[in-house]
Write a protein that holds these residues in place. Structure first.
Motif, PDB file in Angstrom:
ATOM      1  N   ASP A 136       0.854  -1.179   0.000  1.00 10.00           N
ATOM      2  CA  ASP A 136       0.000   0.000   0.000  1.00 10.00           C
ATOM      3  C   ASP A 136       0.893   1.233   0.000  1.00 10.00           C
ATOM      4  OD1 ASP A 136      -2.304   1.477  -0.060  1.00 10.00           O
ATOM      5  OD2 ASP A 136      -2.878   1.082   2.016  1.00 10.00           O
ATOM      6  N   ILE A 137       0.335   2.340  -0.434  1.00 10.89           N
ATOM      7  CA  ILE A 137       1.066   3.608  -0.461  1.00 10.89           C
ATOM      8  C   ILE A 137       0.365   4.545   0.509  1.00 10.89           C
ATOM      9  CG2 ILE A 137       1.832   5.546  -1.878  1.00 10.89           C
ATOM     10  CD1 ILE A 137       1.468   3.629  -4.337  1.00 10.89           C
ATOM     11  N   ILE A 138       1.090   4.957   1.530  1.00  8.29           N
ATOM     12  CA  ILE A 138       0.552   5.899   2.508  1.00  8.29           C
ATOM     13  C   ILE A 138       1.579   7.003   2.695  1.00  8.29           C
ATOM     14  CG2 ILE A 138      -0.233   6.239   4.884  1.00  8.29           C
ATOM     15  CD1 ILE A 138      -1.160   3.309   4.847  1.00  8.29           C
ATOM     16  N   ASN A 139       1.123   8.229   2.396  1.00 12.11           N
ATOM     17  CA  ASN A 139       1.995   9.396   2.436  1.00 12.11           C
ATOM     18  C   ASN A 139       3.206   9.151   1.541  1.00 12.11           C
ATOM     19  OD1 ASN A 139       0.250  10.786   4.169  1.00 12.11           O
ATOM     20  ND2 ASN A 139       1.176   9.812   5.943  1.00 12.11           N
ATOM     21  N   ASN A 140       4.382   9.128   2.115  1.00 12.35           N
ATOM     22  CA  ASN A 140       5.615   8.981   1.343  1.00 12.35           C
ATOM     23  C   ASN A 140       6.230   7.593   1.507  1.00 12.35           C
ATOM     24  OD1 ASN A 140       7.825   9.808  -0.237  1.00 12.35           O
ATOM     25  ND2 ASN A 140       8.969  10.488   1.553  1.00 12.35           N
ATOM     26  N   GLU A 141       5.420   6.612   1.923  1.00 10.28           N
ATOM     27  CA  GLU A 141       5.970   5.290   2.215  1.00 10.28           C
ATOM     28  C   GLU A 141       5.180   4.173   1.541  1.00 10.28           C
ATOM     29  OE1 GLU A 141       7.997   5.712   6.551  1.00 10.28           O
ATOM     30  OE2 GLU A 141       5.814   5.470   6.542  1.00 10.28           O
ATOM     31  N   LEU A 142       5.901   3.108   1.239  1.00 12.51           N
ATOM     32  CA  LEU A 142       5.261   1.883   0.794  1.00 12.51           C
ATOM     33  C   LEU A 142       5.160   0.976   2.007  1.00 12.51           C
ATOM     34  CD1 LEU A 142       6.983   1.106  -2.622  1.00 12.51           C
ATOM     35  CD2 LEU A 142       4.869   2.316  -2.190  1.00 12.51           C
ATOM     36  N   ILE A 143       4.006   0.366   2.167  1.00 15.88           N
ATOM     37  CA  ILE A 143       3.732  -0.489   3.310  1.00 15.88           C
ATOM     38  C   ILE A 143       3.534  -1.915   2.812  1.00 15.88           C
ATOM     39  CG2 ILE A 143       2.215  -0.864   5.311  1.00 15.88           C
ATOM     40  CD1 ILE A 143       3.461   1.980   5.238  1.00 15.88           C
ATOM     41  N   TYR A 144       4.208  -2.862   3.427  1.00 16.61           N
ATOM     42  CA  TYR A 144       4.078  -4.275   3.077  1.00 16.61           C
ATOM     43  C   TYR A 144       2.755  -4.821   3.600  1.00 16.61           C
ATOM     44  CZ  TYR A 144       4.975  -9.297   2.984  1.00 16.61           C
ATOM     45  OH  TYR A 144       4.883 -10.650   2.755  1.00 16.61           O
ATOM     46  N   ILE A 145       2.047  -5.556   2.754  1.00 14.91           N
ATOM     47  CA  ILE A 145       0.819  -6.233   3.144  1.00 14.91           C
ATOM     48  C   ILE A 145       1.054  -7.731   2.985  1.00 14.91           C
ATOM     49  CG2 ILE A 145      -1.615  -6.610   2.609  1.00 14.91           C
ATOM     50  CD1 ILE A 145      -1.693  -3.744   1.510  1.00 14.91           C
ATOM     51  N   GLU A 146       0.888  -8.451   4.074  1.00 10.38           N
ATOM     52  CA  GLU A 146       1.077  -9.907   4.037  1.00 10.38           C
ATOM     53  C   GLU A 146      -0.020 -10.508   3.161  1.00 10.38           C
ATOM     54  OE1 GLU A 146       2.480 -13.336   4.031  1.00 10.38           O
ATOM     55  OE2 GLU A 146       3.562 -12.004   5.369  1.00 10.38           O
ATOM     56  N   ALA A 147       0.385 -11.065   2.034  1.00 12.03           N
ATOM     57  CA  ALA A 147      -0.578 -11.633   1.092  1.00 12.03           C
ATOM     58  C   ALA A 147      -0.250 -13.089   0.766  1.00 12.03           C
ATOM     59  CB  ALA A 147      -0.612 -10.795  -0.185  1.00 12.03           C
ATOM     60  N   GLY A 148       0.619 -13.674   1.562  1.00 11.03           N
ATOM     61  CA  GLY A 148       0.961 -15.075   1.361  1.00 11.03           C
ATOM     62  C   GLY A 148       1.928 -15.332   0.220  1.00 11.03           C
ATOM     63  N   PHE A 149       2.666 -14.314  -0.205  1.00 13.34           N
ATOM     64  CA  PHE A 149       3.650 -14.498  -1.267  1.00 13.34           C
ATOM     65  C   PHE A 149       4.797 -15.352  -0.739  1.00 13.34           C
ATOM     66  CE2 PHE A 149       7.215 -13.450  -3.994  1.00 13.34           C
ATOM     67  CZ  PHE A 149       6.633 -13.432  -5.249  1.00 13.34           C
ATOM     68  N   ASP A 150       5.150 -16.408  -1.476  1.00 14.04           N
ATOM     69  CA  ASP A 150       6.207 -17.336  -1.062  1.00 14.04           C
ATOM     70  C   ASP A 150       7.536 -16.909  -1.673  1.00 14.04           C
ATOM     71  OD1 ASP A 150       7.813 -19.421  -0.294  1.00 14.04           O
ATOM     72  OD2 ASP A 150       6.689 -20.968  -1.368  1.00 14.04           O
ATOM     73  N   PHE A 151       8.357 -16.252  -0.878  1.00 10.10           N
ATOM     74  CA  PHE A 151       9.650 -15.747  -1.346  1.00 10.10           C
ATOM     75  C   PHE A 151      10.683 -16.850  -1.531  1.00 10.10           C
ATOM     76  CE2 PHE A 151       7.706 -12.022   0.604  1.00 10.10           C
ATOM     77  CZ  PHE A 151       7.949 -11.059  -0.347  1.00 10.10           C
ATOM     78  N   LYS A 152      10.385 -18.061  -1.115  1.00  9.81           N
ATOM     79  CA  LYS A 152      11.330 -19.176  -1.236  1.00  9.81           C
ATOM     80  C   LYS A 152      10.928 -20.164  -2.333  1.00  9.81           C
ATOM     81  CE  LYS A 152      13.734 -17.967   2.419  1.00  9.81           C
ATOM     82  NZ  LYS A 152      14.918 -17.209   2.227  1.00  9.81           N
ATOM     83  N   ASN A 153       9.830 -19.914  -3.026  1.00  9.01           N
ATOM     84  CA  ASN A 153       9.324 -20.825  -4.047  1.00  9.01           C
ATOM     85  C   ASN A 153      10.297 -20.908  -5.223  1.00  9.01           C
ATOM     86  OD1 ASN A 153       7.860 -22.196  -6.048  1.00  9.01           O
ATOM     87  ND2 ASN A 153       5.926 -21.415  -5.244  1.00  9.01           N
ATOM     88  N   LYS A 154      10.783 -22.102  -5.497  1.00  7.03           N
ATOM     89  CA  LYS A 154      11.770 -22.306  -6.571  1.00  7.03           C
ATOM     90  C   LYS A 154      11.188 -22.018  -7.956  1.00  7.03           C
ATOM     91  CE  LYS A 154      14.854 -25.350  -4.102  1.00  7.03           C
ATOM     92  NZ  LYS A 154      15.382 -24.290  -3.319  1.00  7.03           N
ATOM     93  N   VAL A 155       9.875 -21.988  -8.079  1.00  6.72           N
ATOM     94  CA  VAL A 155       9.219 -21.687  -9.357  1.00  6.72           C
ATOM     95  C   VAL A 155       9.550 -20.259  -9.806  1.00  6.72           C
ATOM     96  CG1 VAL A 155       6.962 -21.433 -10.489  1.00  6.72           C
ATOM     97  CG2 VAL A 155       7.376 -23.341  -8.946  1.00  6.72           C
ATOM     98  N   LEU A 156       9.894 -19.395  -8.865  1.00  6.46           N
ATOM     99  CA  LEU A 156      10.258 -18.018  -9.210  1.00  6.46           C
ATOM    100  C   LEU A 156      11.495 -17.962 -10.099  1.00  6.46           C
ATOM    101  CD1 LEU A 156       9.749 -16.306  -5.739  1.00  6.46           C
ATOM    102  CD2 LEU A 156       8.253 -16.142  -7.739  1.00  6.46           C
ATOM    103  N   GLY A 157      12.344 -18.950  -9.999  1.00  6.06           N
ATOM    104  CA  GLY A 157      13.569 -18.983 -10.805  1.00  6.06           C
ATOM    105  C   GLY A 157      14.772 -18.500 -10.017  1.00  6.06           C
ATOM    106  N   LYS A 158      15.938 -18.907 -10.473  1.00  8.31           N
ATOM    107  CA  LYS A 158      17.190 -18.592  -9.773  1.00  8.31           C
ATOM    108  C   LYS A 158      17.420 -17.088  -9.687  1.00  8.31           C
ATOM    109  CE  LYS A 158      22.187 -19.424  -9.833  1.00  8.31           C
ATOM    110  NZ  LYS A 158      22.362 -18.487  -8.765  1.00  8.31           N
ATOM    111  N   ARG A 159      17.195 -16.367 -10.775  1.00  9.25           N
ATOM    112  CA  ARG A 159      17.454 -14.923 -10.762  1.00  9.25           C
ATOM    113  C   ARG A 159      16.562 -14.212  -9.745  1.00  9.25           C
ATOM    114  NH1 ARG A 159      16.262 -10.206 -14.254  1.00  9.25           N
ATOM    115  NH2 ARG A 159      17.853  -8.713 -13.646  1.00  9.25           N
ATOM    116  N   ALA A 160      15.281 -14.547  -9.719  1.00 11.62           N
ATOM    117  CA  ALA A 160      14.367 -13.924  -8.752  1.00 11.62           C
ATOM    118  C   ALA A 160      14.764 -14.260  -7.327  1.00 11.62           C
ATOM    119  CB  ALA A 160      12.932 -14.356  -9.028  1.00 11.62           C
TER     120      ALA A 160
END
Length: 152
Positions: free
Chosen positions: A98-122
């Protein structure tokens, strides 16, 4: 507008890097977020920052250790600005930040940052972004832009 010669850098990879950095800190100034992709678009920087043993205390130290990567940083920043802004809006629409004032705020949406499907570069970019945001978070945005010689 920049001509697209390759899909090596795109809104999804840029957005994933931004999202990973936001997850680490919860919220980050937009001006600092706009530096993430231009820094991580250089493969040597990603390889350096993804290493868990790498400890960088400041952006100046990063510039000294990887000076060749910053020779054309202003050009990369300006070219990647559109890509970064598009990624921010894309991930906002997906409900992951989300964007609030001058900041981006993280919203927990269940994104899997360790999923190998993302690929090596990601996955490498995600690992590097954790280290990078710790460096960017330590300094004022104006000092970062000055150190990186960004001309606005």
């Amino acid at each position: 507008m920049k001509q697209i010669d390759t899909f090596y850098n795109n809104e999804l990879l840029t957005g994933i890097a931004i999202l990973a950095a936001l997850k680490q800190k919860g919220k980050v100034e937009i001006s600092k977020v706009l530096l993430i992709h231009p820094i991580l678009s250089y493969k040597g920087i990603v390889e350096f920052l993804k290493d868990k043993r790498t400890k960088i205390r400041s952006v100046e130290e990063l510039i000294i250790k990887k000076n060749m990567a910053f020779a054309n940083f202003n050009k990369r920043y300006l070219e990647d600005l559109e890509l970064s802004i598009n990624a921010i809006f894309l991930f906002k629409e997906l409900g992951m930040l989300d964007i609030i004032n001058n900041e981006l705020i993280y919203i927990e949406a269940g994104f899997d940052f360790k999923n190998k499907v993302l690929g090596k570069r990601a996955l490498d970019i995600i690992d590097a972004s954790y280290n990078l945001i710790n460096v960017l978070d330590k300094e004022e945005a104006s000092n970062l832009y000055l150190s990186l010689r960004v001309e606005l």
